[in-house]
Design a protein around this motif. Structure first.
Motif, short mmCIF file in Angstrom:
data_model
loop_
_atom_site.label_atom_id
_atom_site.label_comp_id
_atom_site.label_asym_id
_atom_site.label_seq_id
_atom_site.Cartn_x
_atom_site.Cartn_y
_atom_site.Cartn_z
N SER A 1 0.76 -1.05 0.01
CA SER A 1 0.03 -0.07 -0.05
C SER A 1 0.94 1.16 0.04
O SER A 1 0.75 2.21 -0.71
CB SER A 1 -0.98 -0.08 1.25
N ARG B 1 -4.64 2.84 2.34
CA ARG B 1 -4.33 2.81 3.71
C ARG B 1 -3.17 1.86 4.20
O ARG B 1 -3.09 0.85 3.72
CB ARG B 1 -5.45 2.25 4.57
N THR C 1 -4.30 -4.43 4.82
CA THR C 1 -5.36 -4.52 3.82
C THR C 1 -6.13 -5.93 3.71
O THR C 1 -5.21 -6.78 3.44
CB THR C 1 -4.66 -4.28 2.38
N ASP D 1 -4.22 -3.23 -5.16
CA ASP D 1 -3.60 -3.62 -3.97
C ASP D 1 -4.33 -4.82 -3.44
O ASP D 1 -5.49 -4.83 -2.92
CB ASP D 1 -3.93 -2.20 -3.11
MG MG Z 1 -1.84 -2.96 2.48
#
Ligand code: MG
Ligand code: GTP
Length: 196
Positions: A35, A49, A57, A73
């Protein structure tokens, strides 16, 4: 100026977006820096985030760049605290993602630049090999290494990753980002040419 936008957070296969827009996917172990690297590459620190705690995530997150490219992601592999059921669910989702989306232009596999690839990194690499997708390896957190350590680690990581070149990268300093963008652009151009 790149316009970046969060598109959607996918937790089940049926929510994957309709195909058509090329996708560049970031995969690797939990906490490796997926991320953070997406944020650095897009110049938008608030896009994805990030967290010092692994397992941040937990769904497949789609970010759009100028409406013409998706950065994807993925949840990190190997987040031990999540429990077996959750881990299996993510694994299934990730496998389905790779099998379903035919517009993947490039897979960026992230490994930690400071260490030898873990069993999980190698298993992921071998599994990705079977998919025959264009793939590059980014070694993250290179800001933690001296130049000498970087060259030693580049060679070591590359030998574990089937001889692929390894891009030393840092979300902190931006090292490697230009190279990653070049590779991303090449992959998109190749995909576009093969579809026309
Ligand atoms: Mg992540
Ligand atoms: N020094 C340094 N720290 C980094 C770098 N990239 C990420 N980090 C740190 O590593 C931790 C994990 O970063 P994330 O980007 O959230 O990692 P992730 O791979 O998305 O993790 P999951 O979402 O859990 O799979 C955070 O504390 C980041 O600040 C980097 O290039 N350099």
């Amino acid at each position: 100026m790149i316009q970046t936008e969060f598109v959607k957070s996918v937790v089940s296969e049926r929510d994957l977006p309709a195909e058509g827009i090329p996708e560049i996917v970031f995969t690797g172990r939990s906490n490796v820096g997926k991320s953070s690297l997406i944020n650095r590459l897009t110049g938008n620190r608030k896009l994805a985030r990030t967290s010092a705690t692994p397992g941040k995530t937990q769904s497949i997150n789609y970010y759009s760049l100028n409406g013409t490219l998706y950065l994807v992601d993925l949840p990190g592999f190997g987040y031990a605290k999540a429990g077996k059921v959750a881990v299996q669910k993510w694994k299934d989702l990730i496998e389905r993602y790779f099998h379903k989306q035919s517009t993947i232009a490039l897979v960026i596999q992230l490994v930690d630049s400071r260490i030898q690839p873990t069993t999980m990194d190698i298993q992921l690499s071998e599994w990705l090999d079977t998919l025959l997708l264009p793939r590059i390896v980014a070694a993250t957190k290179s800001d933690k290494l001296s130049n000498n350590q970087k060259s030693i680690q580049s060679r070591l990581l590359s030998s574990f990753m089937g001889g692929r070149p390894v891009v030393m990268s840092s979300a902190k300093t931006g090292e490697g980002c230009r190279e990653l963008w070049n590779q991303m652009q090449q992959a998109i151009a190749t995909t576009a040419a093969s579809k026309s």
